[in-house]
Write an enzyme that holds these catalytic residues in place. Structure first.
Site, PDB file in Angstrom:
ATOM      1  N   PHE A  87       0.885  -1.200   0.101  1.00  0.00           N
ATOM      2  CA  PHE A  87       0.034   0.060  -0.005  1.00  0.00           C
ATOM      3  C   PHE A  87       1.054   1.239  -0.016  1.00  0.00           C
ATOM      4  CE2 PHE A  87      -2.887   3.007   1.674  1.00  0.00           C
ATOM      5  CZ  PHE A  87      -4.190   3.071   1.013  1.00  0.00           C
TER       6      PHE A  87
ATOM      7  N   GLU B  78      -1.184  -4.815   8.843  1.00  0.00           N
ATOM      8  CA  GLU B  78      -0.561  -6.126   8.825  1.00  0.00           C
ATOM      9  C   GLU B  78       0.865  -6.513   9.149  1.00  0.00           C
ATOM     10  OE1 GLU B  78      -4.089  -5.440   6.380  1.00  0.00           O
ATOM     11  OE2 GLU B  78      -2.175  -4.688   5.727  1.00  0.00           O
TER      12      GLU B  78
ATOM     13  N   VAL C  54       1.801   5.744   5.852  1.00  0.00           N
ATOM     14  CA  VAL C  54       0.398   6.106   6.200  1.00  0.00           C
ATOM     15  C   VAL C  54       0.334   7.466   5.871  1.00  0.00           C
ATOM     16  CG1 VAL C  54      -1.485   5.923   7.826  1.00  0.00           C
ATOM     17  CG2 VAL C  54       0.539   4.158   8.020  1.00  0.00           C
TER      18      VAL C  54
ATOM     19  N   THR D  24     -10.521  10.959   7.657  1.00  0.00           N
ATOM     20  CA  THR D  24     -11.108  10.364   8.700  1.00  0.00           C
ATOM     21  C   THR D  24     -10.360   9.795   9.928  1.00  0.00           C
ATOM     22  OG1 THR D  24     -10.702   8.069   7.785  1.00  0.00           O
ATOM     23  CG2 THR D  24     -12.747   9.234   6.888  1.00  0.00           C
TER      24      THR D  24
ATOM     25  N   HIS E 133      -9.262   7.134  10.478  1.00  0.00           N
ATOM     26  CA  HIS E 133      -8.541   5.577   9.872  1.00  0.00           C
ATOM     27  C   HIS E 133      -6.896   5.640  10.042  1.00  0.00           C
ATOM     28  CE1 HIS E 133      -6.747   2.823   6.867  1.00  0.00           C
ATOM     29  NE2 HIS E 133      -8.040   1.972   7.352  1.00  0.00           N
TER      30      HIS E 133
END
Length: 156
Positions: free
Chosen positions: A25, A61, A84, A89, A91
Site C-alpha cells: 500500500f 498487517e 500511512v 477520517t 483511519h
C-alpha cells in the site's frame, strides 16, 4: 566525559542477516524506502543473499509479519517499511497507532532490533520528501539504525 567507558554500534557490523518487511500500500513511496534501505545495506557490506524482502499488504498487517520474522531466529534485524498518509477520517490514527505499537512489541518480545521505517505523514508531498527527495530517505535511515543496533547488541 571522555574518561567514561562508552559502548556504541557501528554501521558495518560484519556479516548480518536482514529481513525487510515492506508494504505494498502506497507502493510509490514504499519502493523508494526499500531502495534506500537496500542501498545502505549494500554500502555497509551486507550481501544480497543476506537480505530477504517480504511484501506485506499494508501497515496494519505489518506488525504480524515483523513479529514472525523477529521470532524466526533467521535474522539479526528486521527493517519495517511502510507509509500511512493522513486522510479526512480517523483511519490514519488507528492504522498508524497499531502499526507502531505492534512493531515495538515485536522488538521487545523477541529481543532483536526492529527498525521503524514507517512514514506517518499529513500529505503525499511530505511522504515523497521523506522517501528520497528533500528530507533524505527514511528507508536508508532505518537500515542504518538496524545495522548500528546489530553491532550494539553484539557488544552488550
Amino acid at each position: 566525559m571522555t574518561d567514561l567507558r562508552t559502548i556504541e554500534g557501528e554501521l558495518q557490523p560484519g556479516h548480518a542477516r536482514i529481513a525487510l518487511a515492506v508494504t505494498r500500500f502506497n507502493g510509490f513511496i514504499t519502493e523508494s524506502l526499500l531502495n534506500g534501505a537496500v542501498d545502505t545495506l549494500r554500502r555497509s557490506g551486507i550481501d544480497d543473499d543476506a537480505m530477504t524482502v517480504v511484501r506485506v499488504p499494508g501497515c496494519y498487517e505489518l506488525p504480524l509479519v515483523v513479529d514472525r520474522l523477529a521470532g524466526s531466529g533467521s535474522y539479526d534485524a528486521v527493517v519495517a517499511l511502510g507509509c500511512v498518509i493522513r486522510g479526512s477520517t480517523a483511519h490514519f490514527d488507528y492504522v498508524a497507532g497499531e502499526c507502531s505499537r505492534g512493531i515495538g512489541q515485536a522488538m521487545q518480545r523477541h529481543g532483536i532490533p526492529v527498525a521503524f521505517g514507517v512514514l506517518t505523514t499529513d500529505t503525499i508531498e511530505q511522504a515523497l520528501e521523506r522517501a528520497g527527495t528533500k528530507a533524505g530517505n527514511k528507508g536508508a535511515d532505518a537500515a542504518g539504525s538496524a545495522l548500528e543496533m546489530i553491532s550494539l547488541m553484539r557488544q552488550l
